[in-house]
Design a protein around this motif. Structure first.
Motif, mmCIF file in Angstrom:
data_model
loop_
_atom_site.group_PDB
_atom_site.id
_atom_site.type_symbol
_atom_site.label_atom_id
_atom_site.label_comp_id
_atom_site.label_asym_id
_atom_site.label_seq_id
_atom_site.Cartn_x
_atom_site.Cartn_y
_atom_site.Cartn_z
ATOM 1 N N GLU A 1 20.156 17.910 -3.241
ATOM 2 C CA GLU A 1 18.784 17.433 -3.096
ATOM 3 C C GLU A 1 17.938 17.830 -4.304
ATOM 4 O OE1 GLU A 1 17.342 18.912 0.569
ATOM 5 O OE2 GLU A 1 18.579 17.590 1.810
ATOM 6 N N GLY B 1 15.301 15.461 -7.388
ATOM 7 C CA GLY B 1 13.924 15.639 -7.824
ATOM 8 C C GLY B 1 12.940 15.213 -6.750
ATOM 9 N N ASP B 2 11.903 14.467 -7.169
ATOM 10 C CA ASP B 2 10.862 14.024 -6.241
ATOM 11 C C ASP B 2 11.374 13.015 -5.227
ATOM 12 O OD1 ASP B 2 9.133 15.644 -7.632
ATOM 13 O OD2 ASP B 2 8.336 14.017 -8.894
ATOM 14 N N GLU B 3 12.491 12.348 -5.509
ATOM 15 C CA GLU B 3 13.033 11.358 -4.581
ATOM 16 C C GLU B 3 13.501 11.997 -3.279
ATOM 17 O OE1 GLU B 3 13.253 8.014 -4.750
ATOM 18 O OE2 GLU B 3 12.039 8.074 -6.567
ATOM 19 N N ALA B 4 13.756 13.306 -3.305
ATOM 20 C CA ALA B 4 14.195 13.983 -2.080
ATOM 21 C C ALA B 4 13.122 13.971 -0.998
ATOM 22 C CB ALA B 4 14.605 15.423 -2.399
ATOM 23 N N GLU B 5 11.853 13.768 -1.374
ATOM 24 C CA GLU B 5 10.783 13.715 -0.381
ATOM 25 C C GLU B 5 10.886 12.486 0.515
ATOM 26 O OE1 GLU B 5 7.139 13.931 -2.494
ATOM 27 O OE2 GLU B 5 7.495 15.963 -3.282
ATOM 28 N N LYS B 6 11.666 11.480 0.105
ATOM 29 C CA LYS B 6 11.837 10.268 0.905
ATOM 30 C C LYS B 6 12.979 10.381 1.910
ATOM 31 C CE LYS B 6 10.248 7.449 -2.996
ATOM 32 N NZ LYS B 6 10.598 6.347 -3.928
ATOM 33 N N ARG C 1 7.761 18.894 9.700
ATOM 34 C CA ARG C 1 6.997 17.790 9.136
ATOM 35 C C ARG C 1 6.666 16.742 10.188
ATOM 36 N NH1 ARG C 1 10.345 18.813 4.564
ATOM 37 N NH2 ARG C 1 11.953 17.430 5.368
#
Length: 456
Positions: free
Chosen positions: A316, A320-325, A385
């Protein structure tokens, strides 16, 4: 020179042996053939002992794919989710009927999506690729995926025979020419970059890492680590009674591996077929889908925390930031898992039927989904979350019957009713039928998937 020569006695023995006639083996005497060692065993050795392709190298290859994969790009090119689902279900049924390997199927489906994203159904590039009522695009991606996967070396059946068996009565010489022409034009369209990593290759890499971590942690008795070996066909494709005689027996439909890895492969097929928008929202798609499927599989088999925080967490971080999806993809995959269970909407899908029959033959079954929220608590961050104040009212509205949606004062809550109405409107819009495009890919009518309700 005399010192380097052998003694006279040794020279005499050598001359005597050369003078004796060599004994000939009888021509009718055959050597005993050993059972073939499957290539899947060699793959496991390479991954476990030599590392195989590293995860960071696979990520670099996946990000170099052109054109950039996007679900919205596929829709803007004139292709529809309904036609895509129809093609995927038909290919899944055909692969299982001919006992073709799952990794070839996944590679073919990803290649079909890339072709749809790179070329519109009615644009200039559609000439030679998309034509109304033609099976050539679907069969062309199957041909490319099987050749890239080494099918020609594993089977005693030619690629043309495999495609002919899929097309059945619609097979003609002209169709074969269209398939070759489509494959050639696809090579040019995709800049000769067909061998991009598929979700199955990411899954193989991560399963090997997780298996090694489980063994190092002393989890030999963990249920998810039980190795599953697929049953080999009773006779070769050619019908020879001797399974070790030439021609060779057909390949195994899936590689041997632990149960949690096979369950992740099953979830991956469901997501790729019935949740394309969420799957392609993560970049790189193959890695995101593999991570999400493994997350749910580890939760289903009650994996210890050491496995959920090891190799998957490192993977993950590479996203990078794509893991937030990923949380959104995890929610949708859980929904598809429940929908594919008995008495639910996707129980008759080719993926569910295929794996249900496989597990029945092998003597085990997939873990059933627990009540909503019970498994989610194991994933920690995702559960926190999803329980935030901004998302909890919508979850309550969807999961609570209308008769019980009341506010503390005793009346119905307008906020929850509005949230429930919005969720119902979204579900109705997603379930509405979409008209097929002018260049819809055809499948033979006599081998179409069952007409049981599916979700596009």
């Amino acid at each position: 020179r005399a010192a380097t020569q052998p003694p006279p006695q040794v020279q005499a023995q050598a001359q005597q042996q050369r003078a004796q006639p060599q004994q000939q083996r009888p021509l009718d005497q055959k050597r005993k053939k050993e059972p073939p060692r499957w290539d899947e065993e060699l793959d496991s050795v390479v991954l476990e002992e030599h590392g195989g392709p590293q995860i960071d190298a696979l990520v670099r290859l996946a990000r170099a794919v052109k054109p950039v994969v996007s679900w919205q790009l596929l829709l803007s090119n004139g292709h529809t989710a309904a036609n895509r689902t129809r093609v995927i279900e038909w290919l899944t049924a055909q692969f299982e009927r001919q006992a073709l390997r799952d990794e070839w199927l996944i590679a073919a489906l990803c290649l079909f999506d890339r072709l749809s994203m790179g070329c519109s159904s009615t644009g200039v590039c559609s000439s030679g690729i998309w034509s109304k009522g033609s099976m050539a695009p679907a069969l062309a991606v199957v041909l490319s995926a099987m050749k890239l996967g080494g099918a020609e070396a594993m089977m005693d059946k030619g690629m043309q025979d495999v495609l002919q068996d899929m097309a059945k009565k619609q097979w003609t010489t002209q169709l074969w020419k269209q398939i070759i022409n489509t494959e050639f034009r696809a090579l040019i369209l995709l800049d000769y970059n067909l061998a991009s990593p598929s979700p199955m290759e990411f899954l193989f890499r991560l399963v090997a890492d997780l298996t090694a971590e489980a063994k190092m942690a002393g989890l030999d008795n963990w249920d998810g680590l039980v190795k599953v070996v697929p049953t080999t066909p009773s006779a070769p494709i050619s019908g020879s009674p001797d399974p070790y005689s030439d021609p060779a027996t057909p390949p195994l439909p899936f590689a041997p591996g632990p149960r949690f890895g096979l369950f992740a492969a099953y979830l991956m097929e469901l997501g790729l077929a019935y949740a394309p928008e969420e799957v392609y929202s993560v970049s790189p798609m193959p890695m995101g889908l593999a991570i999400a499927a493994l997350r749910i599989s580890l939760e289903a088999y009650s994996a210890p925390k050491v496995l959920r925080e090891g190799a998957l967490r490192k993977a993950e971080l590479l996203m990078g930031d794509e893991a937030e999806k990923l949380p959104r993809l995890l929610v949708v995959l859980r929904e598809k898992r429940i929908a594919a269970q008995p008495q639910n909407s996707l129980q008759g899908s080719p993926m569910a039927r295929k794996w249900r029959e496989r597990t029945r033959r092998l003597g085990f079954s997939w873990p059933q989904a627990r009540p909503t929220g019970e498994e989610h608590t194991q994933s920690g961050g995702l559960a926190r979350r999803m329980s935030t104040p901004t998302r909890q009212p919508l979850a309550d509205a969807v999961s609570t019957p209308p008769s019980r949606r009341r506010n503390p004062s005793g009346g119905h809550s307008p906020r929850l009713e509005a949230a429930a109405a919005a969720a119902a409107a979204v579900a109705a819009a997603a379930a509405s039928p979409v008209a097929a495009p002018a260049a819809a890919v055809a499948v033979p009518a006599e081998v179409e998937p069952s007409a049981e309700p599916t979700e596009a």
